[in-house]
Design a protein around this motif. Structure first.
Motif, PDB file in Angstrom:
ATOM      1  N   LYS A 176      11.032 -42.825  63.356  1.00 44.54           N
ATOM      2  CA  LYS A 176      12.041 -44.041  62.984  1.00 44.54           C
ATOM      3  C   LYS A 176      11.466 -45.146  62.120  1.00 44.54           C
ATOM      4  N   LYS A 177      10.204 -45.545  62.443  1.00 46.54           N
ATOM      5  CA  LYS A 177       9.467 -46.627  61.862  1.00 46.54           C
ATOM      6  C   LYS A 177       9.471 -46.162  60.474  1.00 46.54           C
ATOM      7  N   GLU A 178       9.019 -44.763  60.187  1.00 41.31           N
ATOM      8  CA  GLU A 178       8.946 -44.568  58.795  1.00 41.31           C
ATOM      9  C   GLU A 178       9.886 -44.543  58.156  1.00 41.31           C
ATOM     10  N   LYS A 179      11.013 -44.131  58.831  1.00 38.80           N
ATOM     11  CA  LYS A 179      12.487 -44.476  58.138  1.00 38.80           C
ATOM     12  C   LYS A 179      12.835 -45.732  57.790  1.00 38.80           C
ATOM     13  N   LYS A 180      12.656 -46.504  58.634  1.00 36.92           N
ATOM     14  CA  LYS A 180      12.736 -47.922  58.316  1.00 36.92           C
ATOM     15  C   LYS A 180      12.034 -48.503  57.020  1.00 36.92           C
ATOM     16  N   LYS A 181      10.690 -47.937  56.973  1.00 34.17           N
ATOM     17  CA  LYS A 181      10.061 -48.486  55.887  1.00 34.17           C
ATOM     18  C   LYS A 181      10.469 -47.747  54.810  1.00 34.17           C
ATOM     19  N   LEU A 182      10.761 -46.630  54.856  1.00 28.33           N
ATOM     20  CA  LEU A 182      11.567 -46.027  53.306  1.00 28.33           C
ATOM     21  C   LEU A 182      12.495 -46.421  52.943  1.00 28.33           C
ATOM     22  N   PHE A 183      13.297 -46.900  53.765  1.00 33.58           N
ATOM     23  CA  PHE A 183      14.803 -47.483  53.354  1.00 33.58           C
ATOM     24  C   PHE A 183      14.964 -48.981  53.232  1.00 33.58           C
ATOM     25  N   LEU A 184      14.586 -49.738  54.166  1.00 35.46           N
ATOM     26  CA  LEU A 184      14.807 -51.316  53.934  1.00 35.46           C
ATOM     27  C   LEU A 184      13.494 -51.942  53.660  1.00 35.46           C
ATOM     28  N   PRO A 185      13.718 -52.760  52.479  1.00 40.31           N
ATOM     29  CA  PRO A 185      12.555 -53.516  51.902  1.00 40.31           C
ATOM     30  C   PRO A 185      12.493 -54.715  52.846  1.00 40.31           C
ATOM     31  N   LYS A 186      11.306 -55.067  53.001  1.00 40.55           N
ATOM     32  CA  LYS A 186      11.141 -56.339  53.969  1.00 40.55           C
ATOM     33  C   LYS A 186      11.299 -57.612  53.342  1.00 40.55           C
ATOM     34  N   PHE A 187      12.246 -58.347  53.856  1.00 41.26           N
ATOM     35  CA  PHE A 187      12.690 -59.764  52.987  1.00 41.26           C
ATOM     36  C   PHE A 187      11.600 -60.833  53.816  1.00 41.26           C
ATOM     37  N   SER A 188      10.859 -61.371  52.911  1.00 36.63           N
ATOM     38  CA  SER A 188       9.901 -62.602  53.463  1.00 36.63           C
ATOM     39  C   SER A 188      10.875 -63.740  53.565  1.00 36.63           C
ATOM     40  N   LYS A 189      10.401 -64.821  54.156  1.00 40.33           N
ATOM     41  CA  LYS A 189      10.816 -66.066  54.292  1.00 40.33           C
ATOM     42  C   LYS A 189      11.380 -66.671  52.763  1.00 40.33           C
ATOM     43  N   ASP A 190      10.419 -66.389  51.943  1.00 41.88           N
ATOM     44  CA  ASP A 190      10.438 -66.871  50.521  1.00 41.88           C
ATOM     45  C   ASP A 190      11.520 -66.123  49.918  1.00 41.88           C
ATOM     46  N   ASP A 191      11.796 -64.796  50.008  1.00 44.33           N
ATOM     47  CA  ASP A 191      13.021 -64.304  49.644  1.00 44.33           C
ATOM     48  C   ASP A 191      14.337 -64.832  50.429  1.00 44.33           C
ATOM     49  N   LYS A 192      14.343 -64.983  51.633  1.00 48.72           N
ATOM     50  CA  LYS A 192      15.500 -65.647  52.288  1.00 48.72           C
ATOM     51  C   LYS A 192      15.836 -67.041  51.645  1.00 48.72           C
ATOM     52  N   PHE A 193      14.861 -67.888  51.236  1.00 50.60           N
ATOM     53  CA  PHE A 193      15.054 -69.246  50.652  1.00 50.60           C
ATOM     54  C   PHE A 193      15.554 -68.895  49.399  1.00 50.60           C
ATOM     55  N   ILE A 194      15.162 -67.622  48.824  1.00 51.56           N
ATOM     56  CA  ILE A 194      15.820 -67.718  47.365  1.00 51.56           C
ATOM     57  C   ILE A 194      17.136 -67.191  47.456  1.00 51.56           C
ATOM     58  N   HIS A 195      17.372 -66.447  48.499  1.00 47.42           N
ATOM     59  CA  HIS A 195      18.778 -65.646  48.701  1.00 47.42           C
ATOM     60  C   HIS A 195      19.993 -66.670  48.824  1.00 47.42           C
ATOM     61  N   GLN A 196      19.757 -67.932  49.199  1.00 51.22           N
ATOM     62  CA  GLN A 196      20.760 -68.862  49.339  1.00 51.22           C
ATOM     63  C   GLN A 196      21.508 -68.910  48.104  1.00 51.22           C
ATOM     64  N   SER A 197      23.093 -68.732  48.064  1.00 52.64           N
ATOM     65  CA  SER A 197      23.671 -68.598  46.916  1.00 52.64           C
ATOM     66  C   SER A 197      23.507 -69.638  45.554  1.00 52.64           C
ATOM     67  N   ALA A 198      23.382 -70.847  46.052  1.00 55.36           N
ATOM     68  CA  ALA A 198      23.137 -72.053  45.031  1.00 55.36           C
ATOM     69  C   ALA A 198      21.803 -71.888  44.470  1.00 55.36           C
ATOM     70  N   ARG A 199      21.030 -71.618  45.213  1.00 60.56           N
ATOM     71  CA  ARG A 199      19.508 -71.488  44.836  1.00 60.56           C
ATOM     72  C   ARG A 199      19.432 -70.338  43.948  1.00 60.56           C
ATOM     73  N   LEU A 200      19.794 -69.253  44.484  1.00 59.23           N
ATOM     74  CA  LEU A 200      19.726 -67.924  43.638  1.00 59.23           C
ATOM     75  C   LEU A 200      20.456 -68.201  42.327  1.00 59.23           C
ATOM     76  N   ARG A 201      21.415 -69.073  42.104  1.00 58.06           N
ATOM     77  CA  ARG A 201      22.206 -69.302  40.894  1.00 58.06           C
ATOM     78  C   ARG A 201      21.272 -70.092  39.923  1.00 58.06           C
ATOM     79  N   LEU A 202      20.624 -71.041  40.515  1.00 62.05           N
ATOM     80  CA  LEU A 202      19.749 -72.053  39.695  1.00 62.05           C
ATOM     81  C   LEU A 202      18.391 -71.220  39.225  1.00 62.05           C
ATOM     82  N   ILE A 203      17.749 -70.430  40.332  1.00 67.21           N
ATOM     83  CA  ILE A 203      16.569 -69.680  40.050  1.00 67.21           C
ATOM     84  C   ILE A 203      16.887 -68.638  38.686  1.00 67.21           C
ATOM     85  N   SER A 204      17.982 -67.697  38.931  1.00 64.73           N
ATOM     86  CA  SER A 204      18.393 -66.715  38.114  1.00 64.73           C
ATOM     87  C   SER A 204      18.500 -67.516  36.597  1.00 64.73           C
TER      88      SER A 204
END
Lengths: 233, 115
Positions: B4-32
């Protein structure tokens, strides 16, 4: 999904075929970098200033022939009036961008690809300027005969303007170029019928005024869309 | 379980805290936006992203604190002008985030085509 069979918990993973936005809350457009860059770049042409600039340049050509109606030679008339219109147009372009556009849409410096294109444009325009002078001198001194008037105008105006439109990535310039091509063709074709200088005055005058008019329309819309920001909050 | 763990690794990329920080809509628009240009002032960023002045400056402050953007404040004549530029750290973080979102998108598409 969680299921319980004989006291054992089993995890069943299901992946629903949903859109990226639903699954990750990210709108795909927010990550389409090419589209973002294009939108940002093209916003600098929303002001219509380039259109007015080109329209004034075009208007200079028929107006330069008016001098011939008052007995001035066409060459003298061209030498005085065309540079005057060029000067008016370039001053309008520079001041317009500095005093109208930048205070409203803000200052931006684009990436290396755009900067490279800008340099290529400067080189191309410099070469074009030299080529125009050479062709003008050689044909007026009758050192060289380059086909008909239509071919000369296509070589020195229509083709280069298409290249400028490509380098500037300014889509309305393709339309202007097309109109210009038609205008040159009609001026030559209708010269026997309308006579000189009425033929260029009527045809290039209408094209120039049309381009200036839509430029003014874009400028008015731009004023409404982007009010001047006096101070950053 | 390991499977199961292997499946998770295969499918889901791990999002770090930094990714979550960028993920916020306004910040994502600004960074892009900052990613595709070299630099821009706040007026340009506001016009392109459609954010309010308050939102813009608060998110830019956060991005600056995180070390993703370099902010330069200067005077143009009598008017203040604040210019922002995405630095190398910000560029790298955004590229990593983008990579993961792309993987996620690919995964969703593949799942859609197989189900």
């Amino acid at each position: 999904m969680l299921k319980s069979t004989k006291g054992k918990k089993i995890m069943i993973y299901t992946i629903k075929p949903v859109k990226l936005k639903e699954r990750t809350n990210v709108n795909k457009d927010e990550l389409d970098l090419k589209a973002i860059e294009k939108k940002a770049y093209r916003s600098t042409f929303q002001d219509g200033i380039w259109d007015i600039y080109i329209g004034v340049l075009l208007l200079g050509f028929p107006l330069s022939t008016i001098g011939t109606l008052f007995g001035l030679g066409s060459l003298i008339s061209m030498i005085f009036i065309i540079p005057l219109f060029y000067a008016i147009a370039i001053v309008f372009l520079i001041l317009g961008k500095k005093k109208i556009t930048v205070p409203r849409i803000g200052h931006v410096k684009f990436g290396p690809k755009r900067q490279k294109r800008k340099k290529e444009l400067v080189v191309f325009l410099s070469l074009l300027f030299i080529l125009n002078i050479v062709i003008f001198v050689l044909t007026n001194l009758r050192v060289v005969e380059i086909g008909g008037l239509l071919i000369i105008n296509i070589i020195i105006i229509v083709v280069p303007l298409g290249i400028v439109a490509y380098l500037l990535d300014f889509r309305r310039l393709y339309l202007i170029d097309f109109l210009l091509g038609i205008g040159i063709y009609l001026t030559i074709e209708l010269e026997d019928f309308l006579g000189f200088p009425l033929s260029p005055i009527l045809i290039f005058g209408s094209i120039g005024i049309s381009i200036i008019s839509w430029g003014v329309y874009f400028l008015t819309r731009f004023f409404k869309q982007y009010p001047k920001i006096e101070k950053e909050a | 379980m390991a499977d199961k763990k292997e499946k998770k690794k295969l499918f889901l990329p791990k999002f770090s805290k930094d990714d979550k920080f960028i993920h916020q809509s306004a910040r994502l628009r600004l960074i892009s936006l900052l990613y595709v240009i070299e630099e821009a002032d706040y007026v340009f960023l506001k016009n392109q992203t459609g954010l309010t002045w308050g939102n813009l400056s608060s998110h830019m402050e956060k991005l600056e604190e995180k070390g993703y953007v370099d902010v330069k404040k200067e005077f143009k004549g009598k008017k203040p002008q604040t210019t922002a530029k995405l630095n190398d750290v910000g560029r790298k973080a955004f590229e990593e985030y983008r990579q993961k979102i792309k993987m996620m998108d690919k995964m969703v598409k593949e799942a859609g085509s197989t189900s």
